[in-house]
Design a protein around this motif. Sequence first.
Motif, PDB file in Angstrom:
ATOM      1  N   UNK A  39       0.501  -1.037  -0.048  1.00 41.77           N
ATOM      2  CA  UNK A  39       0.373   0.304  -0.067  1.00 41.77           C
ATOM      3  C   UNK A  39       0.671   1.310  -0.185  1.00 41.77           C
ATOM      4  N   UNK A  40       0.610   2.380   0.267  1.00 34.22           N
ATOM      5  CA  UNK A  40       1.216   3.915  -0.300  1.00 34.22           C
ATOM      6  C   UNK A  40       0.426   5.125  -0.201  1.00 34.22           C
ATOM      7  N   UNK A  57       3.985   9.784  13.295  1.00 36.64           N
ATOM      8  CA  UNK A  57       5.277   8.334  12.894  1.00 36.64           C
ATOM      9  C   UNK A  57       4.120   7.729  12.084  1.00 36.64           C
ATOM     10  N   UNK A  58       4.499   7.144  11.522  1.00 30.22           N
ATOM     11  CA  UNK A  58       3.235   6.340  10.179  1.00 30.22           C
ATOM     12  C   UNK A  58       4.564   4.406  10.036  1.00 30.22           C
ATOM     13  N   UNK A  59       4.154   3.692  10.281  1.00 32.22           N
ATOM     14  CA  UNK A  59       4.530   2.369   9.805  1.00 32.22           C
ATOM     15  C   UNK A  59       5.111   2.593   8.141  1.00 32.22           C
ATOM     16  N   UNK A 142       3.766   1.225   2.480  1.00 25.82           N
ATOM     17  CA  UNK A 142       3.819  -0.431   3.077  1.00 25.82           C
ATOM     18  C   UNK A 142       4.034  -0.981   2.630  1.00 25.82           C
ATOM     19  N   UNK A 143       4.811  -2.632   2.989  1.00 25.94           N
ATOM     20  CA  UNK A 143       5.135  -4.055   2.072  1.00 25.94           C
ATOM     21  C   UNK A 143       4.215  -5.305   2.626  1.00 25.94           C
ATOM     22  N   UNK A 144       3.892  -6.042   2.232  1.00 33.62           N
ATOM     23  CA  UNK A 144       3.306  -7.263   2.472  1.00 33.62           C
ATOM     24  C   UNK A 144       4.967  -7.686   2.564  1.00 33.62           C
ATOM     25  N   UNK A 145       4.437  -9.275   2.971  1.00 40.99           N
ATOM     26  CA  UNK A 145       5.830 -10.202   3.963  1.00 40.99           C
ATOM     27  C   UNK A 145       6.094 -10.252   4.458  1.00 40.99           C
ATOM     28  N   UNK A 192       0.219   2.586 -11.848  1.00 40.88           N
ATOM     29  CA  UNK A 192       1.415   3.662 -11.714  1.00 40.88           C
ATOM     30  C   UNK A 192       1.874   4.299 -10.739  1.00 40.88           C
ATOM     31  N   UNK A 193       1.701   4.385  -9.648  1.00 38.99           N
ATOM     32  CA  UNK A 193       1.916   5.505  -8.342  1.00 38.99           C
ATOM     33  C   UNK A 193       2.804   4.520  -8.311  1.00 38.99           C
ATOM     34  N   UNK A 194       2.165   3.225  -7.484  1.00 37.33           N
ATOM     35  CA  UNK A 194       2.410   1.826  -7.126  1.00 37.33           C
ATOM     36  C   UNK A 194       4.587   1.450  -7.649  1.00 37.33           C
TER      37      UNK A 194
END
Length: 329
Positions: A39-40, A57-59, A142-145, A192-194
């Motif tokens: 996510x972004x 702060x944001x993870x 944000x990242x998956x995995x 596209x932004x991702x």
Amino acid sequence: MYAEFKSVDRIGLGAKSVCVPPCASDLLSEVLQDLRLSNATYGRSELTAPWGIQVPFKEGVRFHFVAEGRCLMRSDGLKPVMMNKGDVVLLPHGSAHEIANDSASRARPLAELEPTLVGNGTYRLTAGGGGERSLIVCCTIGFEGPTANPLLEMLPPIIHVRRDKIRDSYIATVLGLMAEEVQTQRIGGATIMARLADIILTHIVRTWVESAEAQLTGWLAAIKDPQVGRALAGIHRDPGAAWTLDSLAAIAGMSRSQFSRRFGKLLKVSPARYLAQWRMRLATAWIRNNFMTVAEAAARLGYESEASFSRAFKRSMGIPPSFVKRPAA
């Protein structure tokens, strides 16, 4: 010299891929490839002096790009960073910070400035006193995995890449494209932004590693080592393999004693300890995020039984693996 590597299905990190003989110079690329965006959020801020914004702060990972004008970034315990047009700053740990046109400007909470949501995860913000104009493009990723990524953990709180240090001329174009996508909100813009954010993040980290090579320590220094880096690549590509000191030293092309000494000097732990820690960090992320059960994690990481894995996990982490599992939503 190389051990045989099996096909590894990277749970939560993408499609199954066939591993090749490890190469130290490629480990950074491999770790960067494992950072899969889940996510972004993106923002385009048009600001006129005087202005100042408190960003909580944001993870995740944040970056700011100064498309026009300039800004000063401040964060507790860190030296202020002045950013000029074309500069990019990365905050790998999502740290709370402030951005302002100069040190005299009062910063207001971001929510108080009421940014306008204009699409799925994108916003625009217009604020300030009518003076000198700055255009800032912001992104939080944000990242998956598994989140226990050693690269992100080893990065400093702030990475400032100045315009004159950006070696690849296309990056300015990519950043400009991101600013345009935030502005125009065309169909498919989020996708596209991702992709653009992925490119920019990889570039910033690579530029920082290249420019700071002489000061690298720990894990980052180890992956740059032509011999120890090969062994690390093997561990990261197949953490469930039956690794021994002999097999890792063979990959590195060193004797057992030479390899053990150099590995310990760079990473401050033994090869066996590093392998155990990495397995437990992966297992923690897999189980916590419901990517697999305790039994599946045990099998994936090469343990003969769930019981033996659970004992090793508790010895390393201080709690049973079942305790890290998040309750179902």
